[in-house]
Structures are given as C-alpha cells and as structure tokens.
Design an enzyme around this catalytic site. Structure first.
Site, PDB file in Angstrom:
ATOM      1  N   LYS A  21      53.380   1.650 -51.682  1.00 12.93           N
ATOM      2  CA  LYS A  21      52.677   2.614 -50.421  1.00 12.93           C
ATOM      3  C   LYS A  21      51.621   3.914 -51.791  1.00 12.93           C
ATOM      4  O   LYS A  21      51.025   3.691 -51.427  1.00 12.93           O
ATOM      5  CB  LYS A  21      53.889   3.179 -49.512  1.00 12.93           C
ATOM      6  CG  LYS A  21      52.899   3.465 -49.149  1.00 12.93           C
ATOM      7  CD  LYS A  21      54.140   4.512 -47.761  1.00 12.93           C
ATOM      8  CE  LYS A  21      55.130   5.524 -48.282  1.00 12.93           C
ATOM      9  NZ  LYS A  21      54.790   6.835 -47.855  1.00 12.93           N
ATOM     10  N   ASN A  22      53.087   4.983 -52.108  1.00  8.91           N
ATOM     11  CA  ASN A  22      52.580   6.059 -52.453  1.00  8.91           C
ATOM     12  C   ASN A  22      51.623   5.908 -54.165  1.00  8.91           C
ATOM     13  O   ASN A  22      51.152   6.947 -54.295  1.00  8.91           O
ATOM     14  CB  ASN A  22      54.092   6.881 -52.959  1.00  8.91           C
ATOM     15  CG  ASN A  22      54.529   7.128 -51.536  1.00  8.91           C
ATOM     16  OD1 ASN A  22      54.021   6.826 -50.240  1.00  8.91           O
ATOM     17  ND2 ASN A  22      55.414   8.154 -51.633  1.00  8.91           N
ATOM     18  N   CYS A 116      56.376  17.800 -40.580  1.00  7.57           N
ATOM     19  CA  CYS A 116      56.986  16.500 -40.545  1.00  7.57           C
ATOM     20  C   CYS A 116      59.238  16.427 -40.818  1.00  7.57           C
ATOM     21  O   CYS A 116      58.815  17.827 -41.410  1.00  7.57           O
ATOM     22  CB  CYS A 116      56.293  15.544 -41.361  1.00  7.57           C
ATOM     23  SG  CYS A 116      57.480  15.784 -42.942  1.00  7.57           S
ATOM     24  N   ARG A 121      56.525  20.806 -45.640  1.00  8.67           N
ATOM     25  CA  ARG A 121      55.487  20.672 -46.124  1.00  8.67           C
ATOM     26  C   ARG A 121      54.328  21.374 -46.520  1.00  8.67           C
ATOM     27  O   ARG A 121      53.525  20.509 -45.485  1.00  8.67           O
ATOM     28  CB  ARG A 121      55.557  18.809 -46.153  1.00  8.67           C
ATOM     29  CG  ARG A 121      57.067  18.492 -46.164  1.00  8.67           C
ATOM     30  CD  ARG A 121      56.345  17.229 -45.490  1.00  8.67           C
ATOM     31  NE  ARG A 121      55.690  16.078 -46.828  1.00  8.67           N
ATOM     32  CZ  ARG A 121      55.851  14.937 -46.685  1.00  8.67           C
ATOM     33  NH1 ARG A 121      55.907  13.755 -45.771  1.00  8.67           N
ATOM     34  NH2 ARG A 121      55.114  14.121 -47.930  1.00  8.67           N
ATOM     35  N   ASP A 305      62.930   9.648 -51.890  1.00 10.22           N
ATOM     36  CA  ASP A 305      62.730   8.402 -51.522  1.00 10.22           C
ATOM     37  C   ASP A 305      63.450   7.596 -51.574  1.00 10.22           C
ATOM     38  O   ASP A 305      63.728   6.563 -50.725  1.00 10.22           O
ATOM     39  CB  ASP A 305      61.129   8.616 -51.304  1.00 10.22           C
ATOM     40  CG  ASP A 305      60.013   8.952 -51.353  1.00 10.22           C
ATOM     41  OD1 ASP A 305      60.399  10.153 -50.620  1.00 10.22           O
ATOM     42  OD2 ASP A 305      58.889   8.686 -51.633  1.00 10.22           O
ATOM     43  N   ARG A 397      56.515   1.914 -41.774  1.00 10.04           N
ATOM     44  CA  ARG A 397      55.120   2.733 -42.340  1.00 10.04           C
ATOM     45  C   ARG A 397      55.459   2.509 -43.734  1.00 10.04           C
ATOM     46  O   ARG A 397      54.391   2.589 -44.607  1.00 10.04           O
ATOM     47  CB  ARG A 397      55.994   4.384 -42.478  1.00 10.04           C
ATOM     48  CG  ARG A 397      55.313   4.459 -40.473  1.00 10.04           C
ATOM     49  CD  ARG A 397      55.253   6.326 -40.964  1.00 10.04           C
ATOM     50  NE  ARG A 397      54.294   6.328 -41.284  1.00 10.04           N
ATOM     51  CZ  ARG A 397      54.372   8.237 -41.450  1.00 10.04           C
ATOM     52  NH1 ARG A 397      55.101   9.222 -40.528  1.00 10.04           N
ATOM     53  NH2 ARG A 397      53.231   8.873 -42.142  1.00 10.04           N
TER      54      ARG A 397
HETATM   55  N1  EPU Z   1      55.243  21.299 -51.375  1.00  3.26           N
HETATM   56  C1  EPU Z   1      54.680  22.927 -51.639  1.00  3.26           C
HETATM   57  N2  EPU Z   1      53.091  22.993 -51.881  1.00  3.26           N
HETATM   58  C2  EPU Z   1      51.858  22.021 -51.809  1.00  3.26           C
HETATM   59  C3  EPU Z   1      52.789  21.039 -52.128  1.00  3.26           C
HETATM   60  C4  EPU Z   1      53.813  20.847 -52.277  1.00  3.26           C
HETATM   61  O1  EPU Z   1      55.445  23.954 -50.883  1.00  3.26           O
HETATM   62  O2  EPU Z   1      51.495  22.173 -51.283  1.00  3.26           O
HETATM   63  C5  EPU Z   1      56.590  21.401 -51.674  1.00  3.26           C
HETATM   64  C6  EPU Z   1      57.114  20.341 -50.985  1.00  3.26           C
HETATM   65  O3  EPU Z   1      56.843  20.875 -49.590  1.00  3.26           O
HETATM   66  C7  EPU Z   1      57.925  19.515 -51.314  1.00  3.26           C
HETATM   67  C8  EPU Z   1      57.654  19.364 -52.860  1.00  3.26           C
HETATM   68  O4  EPU Z   1      56.340  20.472 -53.083  1.00  3.26           O
HETATM   69  O5  EPU Z   1      59.332  20.815 -51.285  1.00  3.26           O
HETATM   70  C9  EPU Z   1      57.199  18.274 -53.615  1.00  3.26           C
HETATM   71  O6  EPU Z   1      56.567  17.511 -52.896  1.00  3.26           O
HETATM   72  P1  EPU Z   1      55.435  16.721 -53.116  1.00  3.26           P
HETATM   73  O7  EPU Z   1      53.877  16.623 -53.119  1.00  3.26           O
HETATM   74  O8  EPU Z   1      55.523  16.333 -54.095  1.00  3.26           O
HETATM   75  O9  EPU Z   1      54.971  15.704 -52.026  1.00  3.26           O
HETATM   76  P2  EPU Z   1      54.098  14.459 -51.495  1.00  3.26           P
HETATM   77  O10 EPU Z   1      53.259  14.980 -52.232  1.00  3.26           O
HETATM   78  O11 EPU Z   1      53.900  15.579 -50.056  1.00  3.26           O
HETATM   79  C10 EPU Z   1      55.088  11.904 -52.028  1.00  3.26           C
HETATM   80  C11 EPU Z   1      54.706  11.374 -51.513  1.00  3.26           C
HETATM   81  C12 EPU Z   1      56.307  11.030 -50.627  1.00  3.26           C
HETATM   82  C13 EPU Z   1      57.906  11.679 -51.827  1.00  3.26           C
HETATM   83  C14 EPU Z   1      56.896  12.840 -52.587  1.00  3.26           C
HETATM   84  C15 EPU Z   1      58.016  13.484 -53.765  1.00  3.26           C
HETATM   85  C16 EPU Z   1      52.949   9.939 -50.539  1.00  3.26           C
HETATM   86  C17 EPU Z   1      52.433   9.766 -49.941  1.00  3.26           C
HETATM   87  N3  EPU Z   1      54.083  10.646 -50.572  1.00  3.26           N
HETATM   88  O12 EPU Z   1      54.965  13.325 -51.056  1.00  3.26           O
HETATM   89  O13 EPU Z   1      57.127  10.053 -49.869  1.00  3.26           O
HETATM   90  O14 EPU Z   1      58.641  11.886 -50.867  1.00  3.26           O
HETATM   91  O15 EPU Z   1      55.885  13.004 -53.395  1.00  3.26           O
HETATM   92  O16 EPU Z   1      58.055  12.633 -54.281  1.00  3.26           O
HETATM   93  O17 EPU Z   1      52.851   9.841 -51.948  1.00  3.26           O
HETATM   94  C18 EPU Z   1      57.960   8.968 -48.884  1.00  3.26           C
HETATM   95  O18 EPU Z   1      57.380   7.968 -49.161  1.00  3.26           O
HETATM   96  O19 EPU Z   1      58.708   8.523 -47.190  1.00  3.26           O
HETATM   97  C19 EPU Z   1      57.462  10.350 -48.487  1.00  3.26           C
HETATM   98  C20 EPU Z   1      57.914  10.645 -47.784  1.00  3.26           C
END
Ligand code: EPU
Length: 423
Positions: A21-22, A116, A121, A305, A397
C-alpha cells in the site's frame, strides 16, 4: 461502522502477501508527472488505493483497474488544479499529489490535511522542501496554494527528520525541475527505492534511494512505463506476528525478507524460529516466548506500522518488555483497548512498559486506525472467548482480503458490515 468478531484460534499454514500500500500510493501520485500511460502491477485492492484512484480521476487522469489481476493503467493529462477536501480528509497521503500537480499545471491548491488518530502529523517538511525548490506557497482558509517559481541550479533540502512522505514528495517534484536537487537525511524505506525505480523507468534521473542522500537531476519530460510494486512488508510482518502471537507456525509468501530484518531480530530474540527464504519467511512459535525491548525508528529500524502488532505479541511474553515509539510518539491508542482485554501495560512518555500476562480475555474493543485495528484482531485470536473489534473498517484501508487471509490460516472471524462496504 461494522465490526469483526474474532474467536481464539491458532494461526498456522500459508499466507500470500499483496503489493505494498505505501508504495502504491506514492507511485500512483507520481503518474501525474506524465501524460503517457503508466502500468502498475500488483496494486492491492484497498480503500486507500480507491481513494487515490478517485483523486487521480477528479484531476483528469484516466484510471483503469482490474482488481483480480491487480493491474492499474493510468494515463492522460491532469486538467484540474484543485484536490477536493472530501478526498484529502479521507487519506493524508493525498497531500503528495500537490507537488506533482503544481509542476504539471504551474499552480494548484489542496486543503491542508488535518490530524489523525496516530498523531498531529504536520506537513511542514514538505512545505519547506517545496519552497527550497522555488515553489511559492500561500495559505488561505485551510487550503494551501502553490505556484512553480524559479529553482536554483543546485539545491540541498536537509530534512529535520527522515520523513517518508516528504522524501517521496520532494523527490518526485524535483524530477521535472531544472538542475540538481539533493535530499539529505532522506527516509531510507524500501518504498522510497520502489518510487525511485518507477521514476527512473519514467525517464527521471534519481539515485541514492535507500541511503540518506538522494540526488535528483532534473529532466524536461517523463514518459510512460510498466512497473511492479514491491511486496507489502507491513502486511507480511502483521501475519508473521499474528501466527507467532497465537503459538502457531507458518509460511508468509511474497516477502522480501531483508525488508523486515528489524522484526525478525526481535522475534528471534523472543525465542521464535525464523527462516528467511528467497521470497518467503517461515516462522514457528517456541510455545512460550521471552520479553524484548523494541525501539521503533525510521527504516532500517523497527517499523512504527508494526508497533501495535508487536505490542500484542509481547503482551503474553514472559517478563517485562519495553516498546519505545520514536516515529509517531503518541501512537498508542491500542493500549487502552488491550488493557481492557487483560493486558498489563503502562505508558511512560513514549515508552510502553509491558508486563507479560498468561492470557488475554475477549472483550468488545474499538479500532482507532489501520494498524491498531489489525493489532486488536490479532489480540482477538489470542484471547479466551470471543472479541468484537468495532469501527473495524480501518483495516480495509491497508489489508487486502484480510478476512479471507486470516481464515486461510485457520483464524475464526466474522465480518459484520456496518455501512462501509468491505473491499
Ligand atoms: N513529520 C513532521 N512534518 C512533516 C512530515 C512528517 O513533523 O512535514 C513527522 C511526523 O509527524 C512523524 C514523522 O515525521 O512524527 C514521520 O512521518 P512520515 O512523514 O515519515 O510519515 P508519513 O509519510 O506521513 C508514512 C506511511 C505511514 C507510516 C510512516 C512512517 C504512507 C502512505 N504512510 O507516513 O503509514 O507510519 O510513513 O513510516 O506511506 C500506515 O500504513 O498505517 C501508515 C500510517
């Protein structure tokens, strides 16, 4: 919303993992960067993937998807410069279409994603990165509007934290901007490597994915291609943990074992037998297992995750475990529900201290997000009697044919729909 009623079961046998998915979500977002046809194989049939299809169609792309074969064909030009709130609200990953859309149309807008269940986030790293790439960004009435500006010939974007989404967003956008972009402290997840592979097949010049430094040399134009999405390491890990949590043994197929080294090492430390094959992993429970300390970190660390699922596994381990969450520091909504099932665990800041108990008891519990819901279903297989997991649609999801796959492993569970169709 509906529920899943789960009975105590020992999970054993074989299960086949779907495409990730990711990976699917950022790869689908990247199709915006060309008008030509991109064919993606192994696209899992999931609620989040359907939301991404809806977004692409709303923006003007043509999407054909065959759910049986998992082949998605995406083609045509984007011609709408706005992503509707309803779609962004459903899924945070939709924010990642903003950059590609802006690059293709010169200007675009999207609502800012809200918080969320797993935390606040924010998207500040994305925005700071896009600004470094020359984007002009305005905030108006809960929306963000972006315009392509002038990019310097050589830009370094240093991420404050290796954010998966920000790395993917900046990397995708930079492919069509002039000059060189370097992303430092980049996320190193296998999904980033998958995105690099797709972008390069589309004619981009990206290197370094899988390390903390990614270098993108901008090109004029991207073109169509065909690509197969990598196996879902989180789905694989979820089934491996589920099997072991119930004292079973089994084979998880269509896995890249090294994508989950951090998980295998925790399971081995707990006493489980783990055999890594070429594209499968075989796991066998030791009957009783030891407590472990788990440090949740960006890849190659233990994945956030899989944190709720490993918490279930450790809830019946012998001794005291700790699980420290360093990615989403407040991602512990499952804890209160597990305590209601008889688990003994306490939260101290971002560390969960787990005193292993002999058994869990069935109860009615509530799913709050995708991985927490999967963890509660696993807890249902472990617990004495019957467990009802409410608000269960979160699980659809991210887990393709999840009821069928758990049943294939001998799990006794029944889905009671409550409005949202099972897909
Ligand atoms: N963060 C910030 N600012 C930003 C972006 C991130 O502070 O602009 C912080 C977040 O709040 C968090 C950390 O950085 O504390 C890491 O977040 P990241 O951006 O890596 O997560 P994401 O890209 O929003 C993806 C996956 C998530 C997974 C995370 C971490 C997808 C679609 N989602 O989210 O997947 O938990 O990376 O590995 O790829 C799931 O599949 O259940 C899921 C939540």
């Amino acid at each position: 919303m509906g529920s899943i009623v789960v009975s105590k079961s020992v999970l054993s046998g074989e299960v086949e993992v779907s495409g990730a998915k990711n990976s699917a979500l950022p790869l689908l977002a990247a199709t915006i960067l060309t008008d030509e046809e991109v064919i993606l194989n192994k696209v899992p049939h999931l609620a989040d993937v359907e939301t991404m299809f809806d977004i692409l169609r709303t923006l003007g792309k043509k999407v054909q998807y065959d759910r049986d074969s998992g082949v998605a064909r995406v083609s045509g030009a984007v011609d709408k410069a706005h992503v509707p709130y309803d779609l962004v609200r459903k899924m945070r990953a939709s924010f990642n279409v903003m950059g590609p859309l802006t690059v293709m149309l010169g200007e675009a807008s999207t609502p800012l994603p809200g918080g969320c269940a797993i935390g606040v986030r924010p998207v500040d790293y994305h925005i700071e990165g896009l600004k470094k790439l020359g984007f002009e960004i305005f905030f108006e009435h809960g929306e963000i509007r972006a315009r392509v500006g002038k990019k310097d010939e050589f830009v370094v974007v240093h991420l404050p934290f290796p954010s998966v989404g920000a790395t993917e967003h900046i990397m995708s956008v930079a492919t069509l901007l002039p000059g060189t972009t370097v992303i430092e402290n980049a996320a190193m997840e296998p999904e980033i490597v998958d995105l690099q592979d797709l972008l390069n097949k589309m004619g981009a010049r990206v290197r370094g994915a899988g390390t903390s430094k990614i270098i993108v040399e901008g090109v004029e134009k991207l073109h169509g291609c065909e690509h197969t999405i990598i196996p879902d390491r989180i789905e694989a890990g979820t089934y491996a943990i589920a099997i072991l949590s119930t004292g079973g043994e089994g084979q998880v197929k269509n896995v890249v074992p090294e994508h989950l080294d951090a998980l295998w090492s925790v399971l081995e430390r707990s006493g489980a037998y783990v055999k890594r094959g070429t594209n499968y992993v075989y796991v066998k429970s030791p009957g009783k297992w030891h407590a472990c300390d788990v440090n949740v970190l960006p890849y190659p660390g233990f994945p956030t995750d899989l944190q709720p699922q490993i918490v279930v596994y450790l809830s019946t381990a012998q001794g005291t475990s700790t699980v420290t969450e360093n990615v989403f520091k407040t991602r512990f909504a499952h804890v209160a529900e597990l305590v209601r099932m008889g688990a003994n665990m306490k939260l101290k800041d971002n560390t969960l201290i787990i005193e292993g108990v002999e058994k869990l008891q069935g109860a009615t519990v509530m799913g709050t997000d995708l991985r927490a819901t999967a963890a509660l279903v696993i807890a249902g297989f472990v617990a004495e009697g019957s467990t009802e997991v409410t608000q269960v649609e979160h699980i659809f999801r991210g887990y393709e044919r999840v009821i069928e796959k758990f049943r294939g492993l001998g799990g006794v569970l029944e889905y009671r729909p409550g409005g949202v169709p099972e897909i």
